[in-house]
Enzyme design. Structure first.
Site, PDB file in Angstrom:
ATOM      1  N   ARG A   3     -20.445   3.724   4.510  1.00 35.39           N
ATOM      2  CA  ARG A   3     -20.622   4.213   3.137  1.00 35.39           C
ATOM      3  C   ARG A   3     -22.036   3.950   2.629  1.00 35.39           C
ATOM      4  O   ARG A   3     -22.517   2.821   2.680  1.00 35.39           O
ATOM      5  CB  ARG A   3     -19.573   3.575   2.216  1.00 35.39           C
ATOM      6  CG  ARG A   3     -18.197   4.209   2.363  1.00 35.39           C
ATOM      7  CD  ARG A   3     -17.151   3.511   1.538  1.00 35.39           C
ATOM      8  NE  ARG A   3     -16.804   2.209   2.104  1.00 35.39           N
ATOM      9  CZ  ARG A   3     -15.828   1.435   1.596  1.00 35.39           C
ATOM     10  NH1 ARG A   3     -15.164   1.824   0.534  1.00 35.39           N
ATOM     11  NH2 ARG A   3     -15.543   0.272   2.151  1.00 35.39           N
ATOM     12  N   CYS A  57     -20.556  -1.065  -2.329  1.00 37.73           N
ATOM     13  CA  CYS A  57     -20.613  -1.761  -3.625  1.00 37.73           C
ATOM     14  C   CYS A  57     -21.897  -1.548  -4.411  1.00 37.73           C
ATOM     15  O   CYS A  57     -21.852  -1.045  -5.539  1.00 37.73           O
ATOM     16  CB  CYS A  57     -20.371  -3.242  -3.398  1.00 37.73           C
ATOM     17  SG  CYS A  57     -18.750  -3.528  -2.687  1.00 37.73           S
ATOM     18  N   THR A  87     -13.227  -4.108  -8.514  1.00 38.71           N
ATOM     19  CA  THR A  87     -14.369  -4.117  -9.431  1.00 38.71           C
ATOM     20  C   THR A  87     -14.119  -3.060 -10.498  1.00 38.71           C
ATOM     21  O   THR A  87     -14.057  -1.867 -10.188  1.00 38.71           O
ATOM     22  CB  THR A  87     -15.656  -3.791  -8.635  1.00 38.71           C
ATOM     23  OG1 THR A  87     -15.757  -4.741  -7.575  1.00 38.71           O
ATOM     24  CG2 THR A  87     -16.885  -3.874  -9.506  1.00 38.71           C
ATOM     25  N   ASP A  98       0.858  -1.180   0.000  1.00 36.97           N
ATOM     26  CA  ASP A  98       0.000   0.000   0.000  1.00 36.97           C
ATOM     27  C   ASP A  98       0.896   1.232   0.000  1.00 36.97           C
ATOM     28  O   ASP A  98       1.936   1.230   0.648  1.00 36.97           O
ATOM     29  CB  ASP A  98      -0.908   0.008   1.239  1.00 36.97           C
ATOM     30  CG  ASP A  98      -2.167   0.836   1.026  1.00 36.97           C
ATOM     31  OD1 ASP A  98      -3.280   0.294   1.014  1.00 36.97           O
ATOM     32  OD2 ASP A  98      -2.008   2.071   0.813  1.00 36.97           O
TER      33      ASP A  98
HETATM   34  C1  UDX Z   1     -22.045  -6.938  -1.680  1.00 37.23           C
HETATM   35  C2  UDX Z   1     -22.180  -8.306  -2.372  1.00 37.23           C
HETATM   36  O1  UDX Z   1     -23.032  -9.133  -1.584  1.00 37.23           O
HETATM   37  C3  UDX Z   1     -20.801  -8.949  -2.478  1.00 37.23           C
HETATM   38  O2  UDX Z   1     -20.916 -10.170  -3.188  1.00 37.23           O
HETATM   39  C4  UDX Z   1     -19.884  -7.997  -3.249  1.00 37.23           C
HETATM   40  O3  UDX Z   1     -18.581  -8.544  -3.381  1.00 37.23           O
HETATM   41  C5  UDX Z   1     -19.802  -6.673  -2.525  1.00 37.23           C
HETATM   42  O4  UDX Z   1     -21.110  -6.108  -2.391  1.00 37.23           O
HETATM   43  P1  UDX Z   1     -21.786  -5.984   0.760  1.00 37.23           P
HETATM   44  O5  UDX Z   1     -22.006  -4.679   0.082  1.00 37.23           O
HETATM   45  O6  UDX Z   1     -20.664  -6.135   1.712  1.00 37.23           O
HETATM   46  O7  UDX Z   1     -21.588  -7.157  -0.381  1.00 37.23           O
HETATM   47  O8  UDX Z   1     -23.096  -6.313   1.587  1.00 37.23           O
HETATM   48  P2  UDX Z   1     -24.383  -7.206   1.365  1.00 37.23           P
HETATM   49  O9  UDX Z   1     -24.444  -8.187   2.446  1.00 37.23           O
HETATM   50  O10 UDX Z   1     -24.494  -7.666  -0.023  1.00 37.23           O
HETATM   51  O11 UDX Z   1     -25.566  -6.106   1.630  1.00 37.23           O
HETATM   52  C6  UDX Z   1     -25.653  -4.995   0.753  1.00 37.23           C
HETATM   53  C7  UDX Z   1     -26.864  -4.178   1.186  1.00 37.23           C
HETATM   54  O12 UDX Z   1     -28.060  -4.927   0.957  1.00 37.23           O
HETATM   55  C8  UDX Z   1     -26.856  -3.812   2.666  1.00 37.23           C
HETATM   56  O13 UDX Z   1     -27.345  -2.495   2.826  1.00 37.23           O
HETATM   57  C9  UDX Z   1     -27.834  -4.811   3.277  1.00 37.23           C
HETATM   58  O14 UDX Z   1     -28.460  -4.320   4.448  1.00 37.23           O
HETATM   59  C10 UDX Z   1     -28.834  -4.964   2.154  1.00 37.23           C
HETATM   60  N1  UDX Z   1     -29.581  -6.222   2.179  1.00 37.23           N
HETATM   61  C11 UDX Z   1     -28.924  -7.397   1.966  1.00 37.23           C
HETATM   62  C12 UDX Z   1     -30.961  -6.180   2.369  1.00 37.23           C
HETATM   63  O15 UDX Z   1     -31.546  -5.111   2.567  1.00 37.23           O
HETATM   64  N2  UDX Z   1     -31.666  -7.334   2.337  1.00 37.23           N
HETATM   65  C13 UDX Z   1     -31.061  -8.540   2.124  1.00 37.23           C
HETATM   66  O16 UDX Z   1     -31.748  -9.554   2.120  1.00 37.23           O
HETATM   67  C14 UDX Z   1     -29.650  -8.574   1.940  1.00 37.23           C
END
Ligand code: UDX
Length: 432
Positions: free
Chosen positions: A331, A263, A122, A30
């Site tokens: 975020r 993401c 990504t 880094d």
């Molecule tokens: C996501 C993807 O799941 C992962 O595969 C990718 O590599 C990165 O982005 P992340 O952003 O860490 O992962 O969180 P994730 O668990 O996917 O939740 C994303 C958002 O969706 C959160 O705000 C979560 O609260 C919401 N969520 C998730 C829901 O509202 N309902 C659900 O059933 C699942």
């Protein structure tokens, strides 16, 4: 194998540590010298359950090292993973690839022998082609191969998602480098992970398509939850009923607040921007972005109804403010939209989050952090359960309340409506 991870954020650090735990020699690089010094002292800059133990274990057995010297670290490695950030460009919806291209330029001066260079960040479709062009300015085609190997790690579950992935996607336009990658991932493949070799551009698009589809699923169930609230239907029945269809699948059908994180918001905007560049209209994903953007206002309107439009001087407690449980990441968390709007309407907001104080609220009027759930609940008129932390799931509200009972608005449906109401609380939730 000798690996070099460039970028030690959620992707680079987790992937690097897990690769070292599989027996590879990994250098995590880094340019932030302070961050590298912290890592060398075993201090992990991100909140990821289980990560610090893994770092210490592999750092101790010298399979994992940290450096801010990109050039020499690359020279000592055979496979280079680019894991730097690709945030949304300010004022646009496309991905900011400046960090990726800066690394590519530095790499072009460090190829002392054949290297496999992999984008794990990504990156939009055709980024691999651009990296190739940068490298070709200083090197012959024979000195490198550029591949795409996107990660599918969820924050809070990243180590599990690395060790037990549904699939490993490797995009490469040559057989030799694909064989090396398949060898690198053999320990995971032998435990059941599917290995997909495809073209580089396909691998780049699979990542965006997957995240956009997951965001679509969540937005779909959130909109149905709005309908359920008007028709006395329980959205959880709908999620179960739909999820029993194997073509739909039961996961990512939990209704809640607007989705957030580092993401989904970024990737949905970036894929739309890529498609616009290629004169293609992704109208479904555009509607997902729009619907999710409106969601916090829909939930706030429900708050105003619950408080009979008397928000001024009301005491509102947020239990959890991070974008989801098991992370400290703020975020695009929906609390960043909801709390300022409630403050503007004259409410006094207290919040508790297991990951502590958040600087994001320091300039918002009448918002204060409380160090315990009990203190956060004290004197509250309305308690909003924003994040589904386990810490909140077995709270005995009755024992915590002295005097007037507050109203509970459960944005994550973590409580049983009957149980809470039997304790004498007014209780609202999502889609139920
Ligand atoms: C996501 C993807 O799941 C992962 O595969 C990718 O590599 C990165 O982005 P992340 O952003 O860490 O992962 O969180 P994730 O668990 O996917 O939740 C994303 C958002 O969706 C959160 O705000 C979560 O609260 C919401 N969520 C998730 C829901 O509202 N309902 C659900 O059933 C699942």
């Amino acid at each position: 194998m000798k690996l070099c991870m460039i970028g030690t954020g959620y992707v680079g650090l987790v992937s690097g540590v897990c690769f070292s735990d599989l027996g590879n020699d990994v250098i995590c690089v880094d340019k932030d010298i302070k961050k590298i010094d912290l890592l060398k002292k075993g201090k992990i800059p991100i909140y990821e359950p289980g990560l610090s133990e893994l770092v210490l274990k592999n750092f101790k057995n010298e399979r994992l090292t940290f450096s801010s010297d990109l050039k020499n670290s690359v020279k000592k490695s055979d496979i280079i993973f680019i894991c730097v950030g690709t945030p949304t460009k300010k004022g646009s919806s496309s991905a900011d690839l400046s960090q990726v291209y800066n690394v590519a330029k530095e790499l072009s001066l460090s190829l002392n022998k054949f290297k496999i260079i992999i984008t794990k960040s990504t990156v939009p479709v055709t980024t691999g082609d651009e990296i190739e062009k940068i490298l070709l300015k200083k090197n012959s085609k024979k000195k490198f191969a550029v591949l795409s190997n996107p990660e599918f790690l969820r924050e809070g579950e990243a180590i599990r998602d690395f060790i037990y992935p549904d699939r490993i996607v490797v995009g490469s336009n040559d057989k030799k480098s694909n064989k090396i990658l398949k060898n690198l991932y053999t320990p995971l493949i032998s435990k059941g992970a599917q290995y997909l070799h495809t073209s580089r551009r396909s691998a780049e698009l699979i990542k965006y398509a997957s995240n956009s589809f997951l965001a679509t699923k969540i937005t779909f169930i959130n909109e149905l939850a709005n309908l359920c609230e008007k028709t006395a239907i329980n959205i959880e029945d709908i999620s179960i009923g739909m999820g029993l269809d194997k073509r739909i699948g039961s996961r990512f059908l939990r209704a809640g607040p607007a989705y957030g994180g580092s993401c989904f918001p970024k990737d949905t905007k970036a894929i739309i921007s890529t498609a616009d560049k290629f004169k293609t209209n992704l109208s479904v994903i555009k509607s997902v972005v729009k619907s999710n953007k409106n969601r916090s206002d829909i939930l706030l309107r429900r708050v105003y109804e619950i408080l009979k439009n008397k928000i001024k001087n009301k005491k509102i407690t947020f239990l959890g403010v991070t974008f989801k449980a098991n992370t400290d990441d703020m975020r695009d968390s929906s609390s960043l939209t909801m709390i300022p709007k409630l403050s503007k309407k004259g409410a006094f907001i207290k919040y508790f989050d297991p990951t502590g104080y958040k600087k994001e609220f320091e300039n918002i009027k009448n918002v204060s952090y409380e160090g315990s759930i009990k203190k956060a609940l004290k004197g509250s008129d309305l308690v909003i359960v924003h994040t589904e932390w386990n810490d909140f799931k077995s709270i005995n509200f009755k024992s915590l309340v002295k005097g007037k009972k507050f109203i509970i608005y459960d944005l994550r449906n973590i409580y049983s409506s009957t149980k809470i109401k039997s304790q004498g609380f007014k209780y609202f939730s999502v889609g139920r």
